[in-house]
Design a protein around this motif. Structure first.
Motif, PDB file in Angstrom:
ATOM      1  N   ALA A  86       0.826  -1.092   0.092  1.00 42.71           N
ATOM      2  CA  ALA A  86      -0.138   0.087   0.017  1.00 42.71           C
ATOM      3  C   ALA A  86       0.776   1.400   0.022  1.00 42.71           C
ATOM      4  N   ALA A  87       1.862   1.309   0.711  1.00 35.78           N
ATOM      5  CA  ALA A  87       2.835   2.445   0.932  1.00 35.78           C
ATOM      6  C   ALA A  87       3.770   2.731  -0.439  1.00 35.78           C
ATOM      7  N   LEU A  88       3.988   1.495  -1.022  1.00 36.78           N
ATOM      8  CA  LEU A  88       4.639   1.583  -2.193  1.00 36.78           C
ATOM      9  C   LEU A  88       3.613   2.404  -3.286  1.00 36.78           C
ATOM     10  N   GLU A  89       2.775   1.877  -3.350  1.00 37.12           N
ATOM     11  CA  GLU A  89       1.540   2.542  -4.331  1.00 37.12           C
ATOM     12  C   GLU A  89       1.184   3.723  -4.365  1.00 37.12           C
ATOM     13  N   LYS A  90       1.284   4.102  -2.891  1.00 32.58           N
ATOM     14  CA  LYS A  90       0.969   5.592  -2.572  1.00 32.58           C
ATOM     15  C   LYS A  90       1.961   6.653  -2.859  1.00 32.58           C
ATOM     16  N   GLY A  91       3.175   6.246  -2.299  1.00 32.71           N
ATOM     17  CA  GLY A  91       4.476   7.157  -2.389  1.00 32.71           C
ATOM     18  C   GLY A  91       5.645   6.585  -2.794  1.00 32.71           C
ATOM     19  N   GLY A  92       5.806   5.327  -3.589  1.00 44.23           N
ATOM     20  CA  GLY A  92       7.137   4.871  -3.979  1.00 44.23           C
ATOM     21  C   GLY A  92       7.754   4.621  -2.965  1.00 44.23           C
ATOM     22  N   VAL A  93       9.059   3.939  -3.158  1.00 48.45           N
ATOM     23  CA  VAL A  93      10.033   3.616  -2.151  1.00 48.45           C
ATOM     24  C   VAL A  93      10.355   4.483  -1.166  1.00 48.45           C
ATOM     25  N   ALA A  94      10.472   5.717  -1.526  1.00 53.25           N
ATOM     26  CA  ALA A  94      10.815   6.797  -0.316  1.00 53.25           C
ATOM     27  C   ALA A  94       9.580   6.789   0.629  1.00 53.25           C
TER      28      ALA A  94
ATOM     29  N   LEU B 233       8.064  -7.733  -5.280  1.00 54.96           N
ATOM     30  CA  LEU B 233       7.784  -6.796  -4.495  1.00 54.96           C
ATOM     31  C   LEU B 233       9.020  -6.166  -3.821  1.00 54.96           C
ATOM     32  N   CYS B 234       9.533  -7.142  -3.158  1.00 56.50           N
ATOM     33  CA  CYS B 234      10.752  -7.079  -2.369  1.00 56.50           C
ATOM     34  C   CYS B 234      12.104  -6.592  -3.125  1.00 56.50           C
ATOM     35  N   THR B 235      12.377  -6.755  -4.406  1.00 57.37           N
ATOM     36  CA  THR B 235      13.592  -6.262  -5.110  1.00 57.37           C
ATOM     37  C   THR B 235      13.643  -4.833  -5.457  1.00 57.37           C
ATOM     38  N   LYS B 236      12.554  -4.311  -5.110  1.00 56.80           N
ATOM     39  CA  LYS B 236      12.444  -2.654  -5.348  1.00 56.80           C
ATOM     40  C   LYS B 236      13.393  -2.040  -4.270  1.00 56.80           C
ATOM     41  N   CYS B 237      13.679  -2.746  -2.999  1.00 55.45           N
ATOM     42  CA  CYS B 237      14.389  -2.325  -2.123  1.00 55.45           C
ATOM     43  C   CYS B 237      15.470  -3.318  -1.759  1.00 55.45           C
TER      44      CYS B 237
END
Ligand code: HEC
Length: 198
Positions: free
Chosen positions: A58-66, A149-153
């Motif tokens: 949900a947080a990734l969708e809302k505002g990306g990794v940061a 999903l995890c590989t973004k970070c």
């Protein structure tokens, strides 16, 4: 009895007692106890994982990794506290390559991680395990694998990880070792230590 025979039996007796003294008071878990702790450990890990990954997505969708970077943190989740209290347990995640040094493995955790890693390299299926740590504590360990999903970070910079995101993570975690993973890789493990009641 001759003197040498007596000496022989005395040393057998000494060996037998010293053997006993080396055993912990509660020397092993019965099969029933083992399955009960495996079941409880699995449930706790599954509950914590579904909430954690739901929050992350949900947080990734809302505002990306940061925006999402603070959500891959069990300690920061109120659910972890309530699960710990209800189960009289300490719940954490650890890895041979940590992002936050606070998540570094203890001695038994390191041994469990090494054993998962060895089985993984041998192509074996990894299963959760339980062990008696001492007379007062039972430890549960279950492998954690990397999902897309995890590989973004936790992935490879310039491939699954955006360079700007990698910079954000490095600035927050200067000792970060938890990158370079691909989907399906073994990332670490759940560690749940139950305290036995008197
Ligand atoms: C938005 C970025 C982000 C995403 C997505 C993410 N993580 Fe993390 N991960 C982090 C951060 C930041 C930490 C350090 C948290 C802390 O301070 O304890 C961390 C810590 C961990 C840890 C604890 C051990 C360590 O390295 O400190 C594990 C295990 C872990 N992540 C696994 C995963 C898995 C599995 C996924 C996918 C379901 C995932 N992460 C997705 C950012 C992320």
């Amino acid at each position: 009895m001759t003197r040498s025979k007596i000496a022989f039996w005395v040393s057998v007796a000494a060996l037998a007692t010293s053997g006993c003294n080396n055993q912990p008071a509660n020397e092993a878990l019965t099969d029933t106890e083992k399955s009960a702790y495996l079941e409880r450990g699995r449930e706790i890990a599954a509950t914590a994982f579904s909430v954690l990954s739901g929050n992350l997505a949900a947080a990734l969708e809302k505002g990306g990794v940061a925006n999402a970077v603070q959500y891959c943190n069990l300690a920061a989740m109120p659910l972890t506290d309530s699960l710990s209290r209800t189960n009289n347990a300490v719940i954490r995640r650890t890895s041979l390559k940590t992002r936050n040094p606070k998540n570094k493995p203890s001695e038994w955790e390191r041994a469990a991680l090494l054993s998962f890693e060895k089985e993984d390299q041998a192509g074996e299926e990894l299963k959760p395990v339980v062990q008696l740590l001492d007379g007062q504590h039972v430890a549960f360990a279950a492998p954690i694998r990397v999902m897309s999903l995890c590989t973004k970070c936790h992935g490879k910079e310039g491939e699954t990880m955006d360079a700007a995101d990698a910079r954000v993570i490095r600035s927050l975690y200067p000792d970060d070792q938890a990158t370079g993973y691909a989907e399906g890789d073994l990332r670490g493990m759940w560690s749940i230590v139950f305290t036995l009641k008197e």
